[in-house]
Design an enzyme around this catalytic site. Sequence first.
Site, PDB file in Angstrom:
ATOM      1  CG  HIS A 215      -0.349  -8.770   0.498  1.00 29.92           C
ATOM      2  ND1 HIS A 215       0.014  -7.120   0.601  1.00 29.92           N
ATOM      3  CD2 HIS A 215      -1.533  -8.888   0.297  1.00 29.92           C
ATOM      4  CE1 HIS A 215      -1.325  -6.716   0.232  1.00 29.92           C
ATOM      5  NE2 HIS A 215      -2.155  -7.581   0.020  1.00 29.92           N
TER       6      HIS A 215
ATOM      7  CE1 TYR B 143      -2.811  -3.045   0.606  1.00 24.09           C
ATOM      8  CE2 TYR B 143      -3.287  -2.543   2.911  1.00 24.09           C
ATOM      9  CZ  TYR B 143      -3.463  -3.192   1.508  1.00 24.09           C
ATOM     10  OH  TYR B 143      -4.210  -4.650   2.062  1.00 24.09           O
TER      11      TYR B 143
HETATM   12  N1  LIG Z   1      -4.887  -9.000   1.770  1.00 29.57           N
HETATM   13  C1  LIG Z   1      -5.388  -8.586   0.491  1.00 29.57           C
HETATM   14  O1  LIG Z   1      -5.213  -9.198  -0.616  1.00 29.57           O
HETATM   15  C2  LIG Z   1      -6.337  -7.672   0.478  1.00 29.57           C
HETATM   16  C3  LIG Z   1      -7.094  -7.091  -0.710  1.00 29.57           C
HETATM   17  C4  LIG Z   1      -7.892  -6.224  -0.754  1.00 29.57           C
HETATM   18  C5  LIG Z   1      -7.861  -5.169   0.542  1.00 29.57           C
HETATM   19  N2  LIG Z   1      -7.276  -5.608   1.656  1.00 29.57           N
HETATM   20  C6  LIG Z   1      -7.562  -4.920   2.718  1.00 29.57           C
HETATM   21  O2  LIG Z   1      -8.826  -4.932   3.269  1.00 29.57           O
HETATM   22  C7  LIG Z   1      -9.257  -3.574   3.384  1.00 29.57           C
HETATM   23  C8  LIG Z   1     -10.678  -3.346   2.950  1.00 29.57           C
HETATM   24  O3  LIG Z   1     -11.061  -3.769   1.568  1.00 29.57           O
HETATM   25  P1  LIG Z   1     -11.102  -2.858   0.428  1.00 29.57           P
HETATM   26  O4  LIG Z   1     -10.796  -1.421   0.715  1.00 29.57           O
HETATM   27  O5  LIG Z   1     -10.854  -3.604  -0.778  1.00 29.57           O
HETATM   28  O6  LIG Z   1     -12.765  -2.908   0.366  1.00 29.57           O
HETATM   29  P2  LIG Z   1     -14.191  -2.322   1.354  1.00 29.57           P
HETATM   30  O7  LIG Z   1     -13.648  -2.113   2.716  1.00 29.57           O
HETATM   31  O8  LIG Z   1     -14.979  -3.609   0.960  1.00 29.57           O
HETATM   32  O9  LIG Z   1     -14.849  -1.211   0.730  1.00 29.57           O
HETATM   33  C9  LIG Z   1     -14.270   0.042   0.676  1.00 29.57           C
HETATM   34  C10 LIG Z   1     -15.065   1.079  -0.067  1.00 29.57           C
HETATM   35  O10 LIG Z   1     -16.444   1.062   0.740  1.00 29.57           O
HETATM   36  C11 LIG Z   1     -16.559   2.686   1.045  1.00 29.57           C
HETATM   37  N3  LIG Z   1     -17.133   2.748   2.130  1.00 29.57           N
HETATM   38  C12 LIG Z   1     -16.529   2.225   3.502  1.00 29.57           C
HETATM   39  N4  LIG Z   1     -17.425   2.412   4.602  1.00 29.57           N
HETATM   40  C13 LIG Z   1     -18.497   2.867   3.994  1.00 29.57           C
HETATM   41  C14 LIG Z   1     -19.915   3.295   4.518  1.00 29.57           C
HETATM   42  N5  LIG Z   1     -19.983   3.199   5.826  1.00 29.57           N
HETATM   43  N6  LIG Z   1     -20.763   3.925   3.824  1.00 29.57           N
HETATM   44  C15 LIG Z   1     -20.469   3.945   2.391  1.00 29.57           C
HETATM   45  N7  LIG Z   1     -19.288   3.457   1.884  1.00 29.57           N
HETATM   46  C16 LIG Z   1     -18.310   2.953   2.629  1.00 29.57           C
HETATM   47  C17 LIG Z   1     -15.087   2.955   1.059  1.00 29.57           C
HETATM   48  O11 LIG Z   1     -14.973   4.616   0.689  1.00 29.57           O
HETATM   49  P3  LIG Z   1     -14.212   5.355   1.844  1.00 29.57           P
HETATM   50  O12 LIG Z   1     -12.695   4.915   1.640  1.00 29.57           O
HETATM   51  O13 LIG Z   1     -14.279   6.632   1.280  1.00 29.57           O
HETATM   52  O14 LIG Z   1     -14.509   5.265   3.239  1.00 29.57           O
HETATM   53  C18 LIG Z   1     -14.354   2.318   0.028  1.00 29.57           C
HETATM   54  O15 LIG Z   1     -14.781   2.995  -1.115  1.00 29.57           O
HETATM   55  C19 LIG Z   1      -8.443  -2.847   2.685  1.00 29.57           C
HETATM   56  O16 LIG Z   1      -8.258  -1.573   3.026  1.00 29.57           O
HETATM   57  C20 LIG Z   1      -6.937  -3.499   2.994  1.00 29.57           C
HETATM   58  O17 LIG Z   1      -6.706  -3.193   4.095  1.00 29.57           O
HETATM   59  C21 LIG Z   1      -6.589  -6.794   1.825  1.00 29.57           C
END
Ligand SMILES: NC(=O)c1ccc[n+]([C@@H]2O[C@H](COP(=O)([O-])OP(=O)(O)OC[C@H]3O[C@@H](n4cnc5c(N)ncnc54)[C@H](OP(=O)(O)O)[C@@H]3O)[C@@H](O)[C@H]2O)c1
Length: 263
Positions: free
Chosen positions: A97, A39
């Site tokens: 990862h 990241y």
């Molecule tokens: N291990 C891996 O391979 C891997 C892969 C992907 C992700 N990750 C981790 O998982 C975390 C979360 O996954 P993700 O970022 O892909 O997706 P997510 O948490 O499913 O969705 C994030 C999206 O939803 C929005 N959001 C969050 N809370 C909200 C709410 N209460 N109301 C409306 N919209 C909302 C966010 O906007 P805002 O940001 O503006 O709040 C962002 O656009 C990542 O940040 C990362 O740390 C790990």
Amino acid sequence: MLPDDVPPIGLGTAGVDDPALIADAIDTGYRFIDTAQRYGNEAAVGAGIRQADVGRDRLFVATKVHERNLAYEDVLQTTAESLDRLGIAQVDLLYVHWPLEAYDPPETFQAFDELYDDGRIKHVGVSNFTPALLDEAHDHLDAPITANQVEMHPLLPQRKLRSYLSTHDIALVAYGPLMVGDVFDVPEITAIAERHDVSAAQVSLAWLLEQGVYPIPRGDTPTHFRDNLAARGLSLDDEDLDQLERIGRTRRVYTNDTVWPTE
Ligand SMILES: NC(=O)c1ccc[n+]([C@@H]2O[C@H](COP(=O)([O-])OP(=O)(O)OC[C@H]3O[C@@H](n4cnc5c(N)ncnc54)[C@H](OP(=O)(O)O)[C@@H]3O)[C@@H](O)[C@H]2O)c1
């Protein structure tokens, strides 16, 4: 398994690089912070941790070794760099990862074992591992595997994987718990949200908590990360759970055909 005092909702930080936002999220109540070498924000996350009014000893900080850094020497060197960027002496949870690119189980896990033995990492985690990959990892790692971080939400319930993980005492940390925002377009989820007068995000997170997993919704917007933390107070009834169980469609947002087949 993760220690009992790890709070069930963590903060996802992919793309979040403002220390003030990280500090605000911690002061709002987040204690489990998820970052990664990939990241490019470990320094910002570290600065946010120092800015917050909550001591480091009350936080559970996780980072991940980039798949290109999984050769023995690179794990040791880049983990030391991650600790420097984060400004901490020990990381609570260090993940592989993705089991891709330089991933080589004997080499990669020899380095993870050394980091575990000398106390620079408190727990070993893996991410995006299938049961077969977990079996292989167990053959090469002496330290226990504490968590497997994978995509999970109501349209990807990970039933088979969860049954494997509970047998092996491994926690599931759920990324993409809001389907990267698409939970707001799933009628079964929005109907439940309307019934309880909460957001669809809260419904998805409350469902994940009900399954005993640790969701880490991304928080880049204070109203969002506050809304998400409030899911801890939402209790879904049998009718809600039944409705979510019966969705019957599957969707994987993050696909990588080398590890997970597209569904
Ligand atoms: N291990 C891996 O391979 C891997 C892969 C992907 C992700 N990750 C981790 O998982 C975390 C979360 O996954 P993700 O970022 O892909 O997706 P997510 O948490 O499913 O969705 C994030 C999206 O939803 C929005 N959001 C969050 N809370 C909200 C709410 N209460 N109301 C409306 N919209 C909302 C966010 O906007 P805002 O940001 O503006 O709040 C962002 O656009 C990542 O940040 C990362 O740390 C790990």
